[in-house]
Design an enzyme around this catalytic site. Structure first.
Site, PDB file in Angstrom:
ATOM      1  N   SER A   8      14.959  78.267  44.202  1.00  0.00           N
ATOM      2  CA  SER A   8      16.037  77.761  45.053  1.00  0.00           C
ATOM      3  C   SER A   8      16.502  76.451  44.436  1.00  0.00           C
ATOM      4  O   SER A   8      15.712  75.728  43.832  1.00  0.00           O
ATOM      5  CB  SER A   8      15.548  77.522  46.480  1.00  0.00           C
ATOM      6  N   GLY A  35       9.145  76.944  49.935  1.00  0.00           N
ATOM      7  CA  GLY A  35       8.844  78.052  50.834  1.00  0.00           C
ATOM      8  C   GLY A  35       8.203  77.496  52.085  1.00  0.00           C
ATOM      9  O   GLY A  35       7.506  76.470  52.040  1.00  0.00           O
ATOM     10  N   GLY A  65      17.073  65.038  48.041  1.00  0.00           N
ATOM     11  CA  GLY A  65      16.816  66.359  47.474  1.00  0.00           C
ATOM     12  C   GLY A  65      15.759  67.148  48.207  1.00  0.00           C
ATOM     13  O   GLY A  65      15.803  67.312  49.427  1.00  0.00           O
ATOM     14  N   ARG A  74      10.746  83.494  43.049  1.00  0.00           N
ATOM     15  CA  ARG A  74      12.155  83.089  43.021  1.00  0.00           C
ATOM     16  C   ARG A  74      12.311  81.574  42.853  1.00  0.00           C
ATOM     17  O   ARG A  74      11.349  80.824  42.921  1.00  0.00           O
ATOM     18  CB  ARG A  74      12.852  83.531  44.319  1.00  0.00           C
ATOM     19  N   ASP A  94      10.260  72.574  58.032  1.00  0.00           N
ATOM     20  CA  ASP A  94       8.881  72.809  57.589  1.00  0.00           C
ATOM     21  C   ASP A  94       8.006  71.590  57.854  1.00  0.00           C
ATOM     22  O   ASP A  94       6.839  71.720  58.254  1.00  0.00           O
ATOM     23  CB  ASP A  94       8.856  73.135  56.097  1.00  0.00           C
ATOM     24  N   LYS A 107      32.296  72.546  32.722  1.00  0.00           N
ATOM     25  CA  LYS A 107      30.843  72.377  32.732  1.00  0.00           C
ATOM     26  C   LYS A 107      30.516  71.062  33.442  1.00  0.00           C
ATOM     27  O   LYS A 107      31.097  70.019  33.140  1.00  0.00           O
ATOM     28  CB  LYS A 107      30.312  72.340  31.299  1.00  0.00           C
TER      29      LYS A 107
END
Length: 318
Positions: free
Chosen positions: A95, A42, A297, A93, A262, A30
């Site tokens: 990601s 998105g 990130g 969804r 993007d 773990k």
């Protein structure tokens, strides 16, 4: 605030993005992760977020479903990004990205979105027809949700063209293949990154000349009036019947590539909507992408960092 034309972004397969880190990514035990960061994600969502971060205004049509869809809209509201949610079948969804602290490697995972139905396609087109402004800019960015027609992006482009809207598309995979193989009325601008260009051309984009030839071929075939194709850290190329530019960014230490493409589209769209020349708009796009890879990130660029990168970019006429 500088005057700008209306910008409407469309995200057909959005996601809630989660980013975290771990001491080392190894199989078996773990793994104890660091605190998670959540962002609305998105293509079109990130384009609208970038426009707003850079002092512009963009509205975002987002196909959402379930609790995760509600979370995405709440995340957009927290950033003061005007969202136009369209309720569709299934659950939005997720990601997620994990950074390995031992070597700074980033592992990115994306689960498929829900399969949409014909009623969802109808509702999306109705919302787009309602909100696309006359003579505005419409950005279709990101993947196409499963279940939507293969030509759905072309349907959107045809629909908003009736209002005189200029369409920018940034997509991939089968949707990109179809746009290239079956061009109808040329869209205003199509962005293709280096790996997508190589896949579409069936040959590596080894040199600037390769990218230039690929872009010129797409313009000649009527796919788009302007093609922008990336070359990774080298920069991006813009080709139209009138212009051929190459913009090189400064040397940047990359932390995360998430959202860089993007951010490029968002900054370039805002510049065009403000009336900037194509070479200057290209420079803003490259600067925003560069500023984004410097973040951690799933974070996007900030205006001050973009301005610094913009000042250090170099434009070449090819």
């Amino acid at each position: 605030m500088r005057a700008q034309a209306d910008i409407l972004t469309i995200t057909l397969n959005p996601a809630v993005d989660l980013a975290t880190n771990v001491a080392q990514v190894i199989a078996g035990p773990k793994l104890r992760c660091g605190p998670p960061r959540f962002d609305p994600g998105g293509g079109g969502v990130n384009v609208a977020r970038t426009v707003c971060k850079l002092g512009g205004v963009a509205r975002a049509i987002v196909a959402i479903g379930g609790a995760m869809g509600e979370m995405l809209i709440e995340l957009l509201a927290a950033e003061d990004v005007p969202a136009l949610p369209v309720a569709v079948s299934g659950e939005t969804r997720q990601s997620f990205a994990v950074t390995d602290n031992s070597n700074s490697a980033q592992f990115r995972f994306s689960v498929p979105g829900p399969a949409l139905q014909s009623k969802d396609a109808y509702q999306l087109l109705a919302a787009i027809a309602e909100h696309a402004a006359k003579d505005g800019w419409v950005v279709i960015s990101g993947s196409v949700a499963p279940g939507l027609p293969a030509d759905f992006q072309s349907q959107i482009a045809s629909l908003v063209a009736k209002k005189g809207a200029r369409v920018i598309i940034d997509t991939s995979s089968h949707a990109l293949d179809r746009l290239i193989a079956h061009p109808t009325t040329p869209v205003h601008l199509l962005r293709v990154d280096q790996s997508e260009a190589a896949e579409a051309a069936g040959r590596p984009m080894t040199t600037v000349a390769d990218s230039l030839s690929f872009a010129a071929d797409l313009v000649a075939c009527g796919v788009a009036e302007t093609i922008v194709t990336g070359r990774g850290a080298e920069g991006s190329i813009l080709v139209s019947n009138k212009h051929r530019f190459f913009c090189r960014p400064p040397v940047i230490k990359a932390h995360s590539t998430i959202g860089a493409g993007d951010a490029f589209v968002g900054a370039m769209t805002l510049a065009l909507a403000r009336g900037d020349a194509p070479d200057q708009a290209l420079q803003w796009g490259v600067a925003a992408a560069g500023a984004t890879v410097k973040t951690e990130g799933t974070a996007l660029c900030e205006l001050a960092s973009v301005q610094t990168c913009f000042d250090a970019c170099r434009i070449e006429v090819l």
